[in-house]
Motif scaffolding. Structure first.
Motif, PDB file in Angstrom:
ATOM      1  N   GLY A  15       0.927  -1.146   0.083  1.00  0.00           N
ATOM      2  CA  GLY A  15       0.039  -0.235  -0.094  1.00  0.00           C
ATOM      3  C   GLY A  15       0.809   1.207   0.009  1.00  0.00           C
ATOM      4  O   GLY A  15       0.931   1.849   1.020  1.00  0.00           O
ATOM      5  N   GLU A  16       1.469   1.553  -1.257  1.00  0.00           N
ATOM      6  CA  GLU A  16       2.480   2.759  -1.187  1.00  0.00           C
ATOM      7  C   GLU A  16       1.796   3.888  -2.064  1.00  0.00           C
ATOM      8  O   GLU A  16       1.200   3.721  -3.175  1.00  0.00           O
ATOM      9  N   HIS A  17       2.164   4.835  -1.477  1.00  0.00           N
ATOM     10  CA  HIS A  17       1.492   6.309  -2.057  1.00  0.00           C
ATOM     11  C   HIS A  17      -0.085   6.228  -2.473  1.00  0.00           C
ATOM     12  O   HIS A  17      -0.608   6.921  -3.038  1.00  0.00           O
ATOM     13  N   THR A  18      -0.662   5.497  -1.348  1.00  0.00           N
ATOM     14  CA  THR A  18      -2.125   5.487  -1.318  1.00  0.00           C
ATOM     15  C   THR A  18      -2.586   6.301   0.071  1.00  0.00           C
ATOM     16  O   THR A  18      -3.891   6.184   0.227  1.00  0.00           O
ATOM     17  N   ASP A  19      -1.793   6.880   0.559  1.00  0.00           N
ATOM     18  CA  ASP A  19      -2.112   7.360   2.354  1.00  0.00           C
ATOM     19  C   ASP A  19      -2.814   8.850   1.951  1.00  0.00           C
ATOM     20  O   ASP A  19      -2.848   9.347   3.021  1.00  0.00           O
ATOM     21  N   TYR A  20      -2.460   9.368   0.954  1.00  0.00           N
ATOM     22  CA  TYR A  20      -3.019  10.913   1.009  1.00  0.00           C
ATOM     23  C   TYR A  20      -4.022  10.872  -0.174  1.00  0.00           C
ATOM     24  O   TYR A  20      -4.405  12.079  -0.534  1.00  0.00           O
ATOM     25  N   GLY A 205      11.413  13.757  -5.618  1.00  0.00           N
ATOM     26  CA  GLY A 205      10.282  13.212  -6.355  1.00  0.00           C
ATOM     27  C   GLY A 205       9.051  12.945  -5.542  1.00  0.00           C
ATOM     28  O   GLY A 205       8.078  12.962  -6.368  1.00  0.00           O
ATOM     29  N   TYR A 206       9.059  12.933  -4.347  1.00  0.00           N
ATOM     30  CA  TYR A 206       7.966  12.454  -3.707  1.00  0.00           C
ATOM     31  C   TYR A 206       6.826  13.616  -3.933  1.00  0.00           C
ATOM     32  O   TYR A 206       5.555  13.286  -4.267  1.00  0.00           O
ATOM     33  N   GLY A 207       7.075  14.795  -3.760  1.00  0.00           N
ATOM     34  CA  GLY A 207       6.121  15.762  -3.967  1.00  0.00           C
ATOM     35  C   GLY A 207       5.660  16.049  -5.395  1.00  0.00           C
ATOM     36  O   GLY A 207       4.554  16.248  -5.640  1.00  0.00           O
TER      37      GLY A 207
END
Ligand code: GLA
Length: 377
Positions: A15-20, A205-207
Motif C-alpha cells: 500500500g504505497e502512495h495510497t495514504d494521501y 520526487g515525492y512531492g
C-alpha cells in the motif's frame, strides 16, 4: 527528574502512495528506536539536542519562530502543534537518541516526531487519542518541516501492535491489527534490505508524484462527483478519464487504484494462510511502483529482481516513499539468514556497497510501548 520515551521505525508491507488519497496501507512497526529524554528546566526556555548532531537549539517559551531546516524541526514542529491546541508545556530540555537509519525510507522522521510528541504529552499531562496524536505529528511535518507526507508513518508508529501488521483506512482513519504469525505468514520472516541510496520525503520526487496524482484525482472527481477521492475509484472509472488527464497522471492514479486492490487481496491472503499469494502481490506492487509510479531506482530494482530468485523468497518490493531507501522481502524462516547473505553478496558485487539488512519482528507502537492509553480521557 528525567523521563525517557521511545518510538519505533516502520516498514510498509503493501500500500504505497495510497495514504494521501483516501486509500489503504499495511505497514508494521519494526525494532529500531528513537528515544526522547525529557527533563525540566528552571528557566523560561526550551532546548532540543540530539546525540547525532552537535548543534543544540534553544529558545524562549514565548518564541514562535519558523523552522531552521535541520533535524530539530521535527520535534519543534510537534511542540508548535501542541501549542496550537492550547498546551504550553513548562520549560524542558529534550534529548534525542536512537538507531533508526536516516534517509532509508524507514520513517526516521515520523519516529522522531512521535517519540518527541509522546514525551511532551506525558510531560505536560496532556491526553490525546492515538488518532488525534498521529494527525498532530503529521501536521507538524506538513506545516513546520514543509514535507508533504501522508498519515501512514505517524499512525503506524503510534498505533502498531507487537506481532501484527496494521491495516489502516487512511480516509476514515480506522484500523485493524492483522496477526502476522497466527495466519498466513506463519513460518516466514520480514526482511528489510537497505540499498543505502538516500531517500527523502521533504525534497525531490515525492512531492512531484503527489502533485501528478492529485491532478489525475481532480479530473476523476469532476467526472464522478459521487467519489470522495481516488480511494473510492475503480479501474473502469479511471480508464474512462484517461484522455482528459496528462499521461503521467493517469499512470500515477492507475498505480494507486490497483495498489488499493492489492492491499485488500493481501489481507485476504494473510487470513487464508497464503504466503505465496501475499508474495505475488508484493512483486506486482513493485512492478507498479517502478513502472506506473516511476519511483524506483536501479539499485532497488536490482535488489528486488535478485531477491525473487533466491530460495525461500515469496516476494519483494520497494518500501516507503521511493527513489532509494529499502526493499521489504517476505522469506521462509529457515531460509532467512542465507537469503540475507546471498542478497548482500550479489549487491556488493554489482554496486560495491554493503546493503545493510535487518530480519524484523513486528513491535509495539509508541502508545503501547510507553503505556499510554489508546483513547483520550
Ligand atoms: C512516505 C510518507 C508516507 C507515504 C509513503 C509512501 O513514507 O511519509 O506518508 O506516503 O511515503 O507510501
Amino acid at each position: 527528574m528525567q523521563r525517557s520515551f521511545s518510538a519505533p521505525a516502520r516498514v510498509n508491507l503493501l500500500g504505497e502512495h495510497t495514504d494521501y488519497t483516501g486509500g489503504l496501507v499495511l505497514p508494521m512497526a519494526i525494532p529500531f528506536k528513537t528515544v526522547a529524554a525529557i527533563s525540566p528546566r528552571d528557566d523560561e526556555q526550551y532546548s532540543f539536542a540530539s546525540a547525532s548532531y552537535t548543534s543544540v537549539r534553544e529558545f524562549a517559551r514565548s518564541d514562535r519562530s519558523e523552522g531552521r531546516g535541520d533535524w530539530s524541526d521535527y520535534s519543534v514542529g510537534v511542540l508548535r502543534e501542541l501549542q496550537k491546541l492550547g498546551t504550553e508545556p513548562r520549560s524542558f530540555a529534550l534529548m534525542l537518541d536512537g538507531n533508526v537509519p536516516l534517509g532509508a525510507g524507514l520513517s526516521s522522521s515520523a519516529s522522531v516526531e512521535v517519540a518527541s510528541g509522546v514525551a511532551m504529552l506525558a510531560y505536560s499531562d496532556r491526553k490525546l487519542s492515538m488518532k488525534e496524536f498521529a494527525l498532530l505529528c503529521q501536521r507538524a511535518e506538513n506545516s513546520y518541516v514543509h514535507s508533504p507526507c501522508g498519515i501512514m508513518d505517524q499512525f503506524v508508529i503510534t498505533a502498531a501492535k507487537k506481532d501484527h501488521a496494521l491495516l489502516i483506512d487512511t480516509r476514515a482513519l480506522t484500523y485493524q491489527h492483522i496477526p502476522l504469525q497466527e495466519g498466513g505468514l506463519h513460518g516466514t520472516r520480514v526482511i528489510v534490505c537497505n540499498s543505502m541510496v538516500k531517500h527523502s520525503v521533504a525534497t525531490g520526487g515525492y512531492g512531484d508524484r503527489r502533485r501528478e496524482l492529485e491532478v489525475g484525482q481532480a479530473v476523476l472527481l469532476q467526472r464522478y462527483p459521487q467519489l470522495r477521492d481516488l480511494g473510492d475509484a475503480n479501474l473502469q472509472q479511471l480508464q474512462s478519464c484517461e484522455a482528459d488527464m496528462p499521461p503521467e497522471s493517469f499512470l500515477r492514479c492507475r498505480h494507486v487504484v490497483t495498489e488499493n486492490q492489492r492491499v485488500r487481496d493481501a489481507v485476504i491472503a494473510m487470513r487464508a494462510g497464503d504466503a505465496k499469494a501475499f508474495g505475488a502481490l508484493m512483486v506486482q506492487a513493485h512492478a507498479s511502483m517502478s513502472g506506473d509510479f516511476a519511483s524506483s531506482c536501479e539499485e532497488i530494482d536490482f535488489l528486488v529482481e535478485t531477491a525473487v530468485t533466491l530460495p525461500g523468497c515469496f516476494g519483494a518490493r520497494i518500501t516507503g516513499g521511493g527513489f532509494g531507501g529499502c526493499t521489504v522481502n517476505l522469506v521462509r524462516e529457515d531460509a532467512a539468514q542465507q537469503f540475507v547473505e546471498r542478497l548482500q553478496e550479489q549487491y556488493l558485487e554489482r554496486f560495491h556497497v554493503k546493503a545493510e539488512s535487518y530480519i524484523c519482528d513486528a513491535v509495539d507502537g509508541a502508545f503501547r510501548a510507553n503505556g499510554l492509553s489508546e483513547e483520550a480521557e
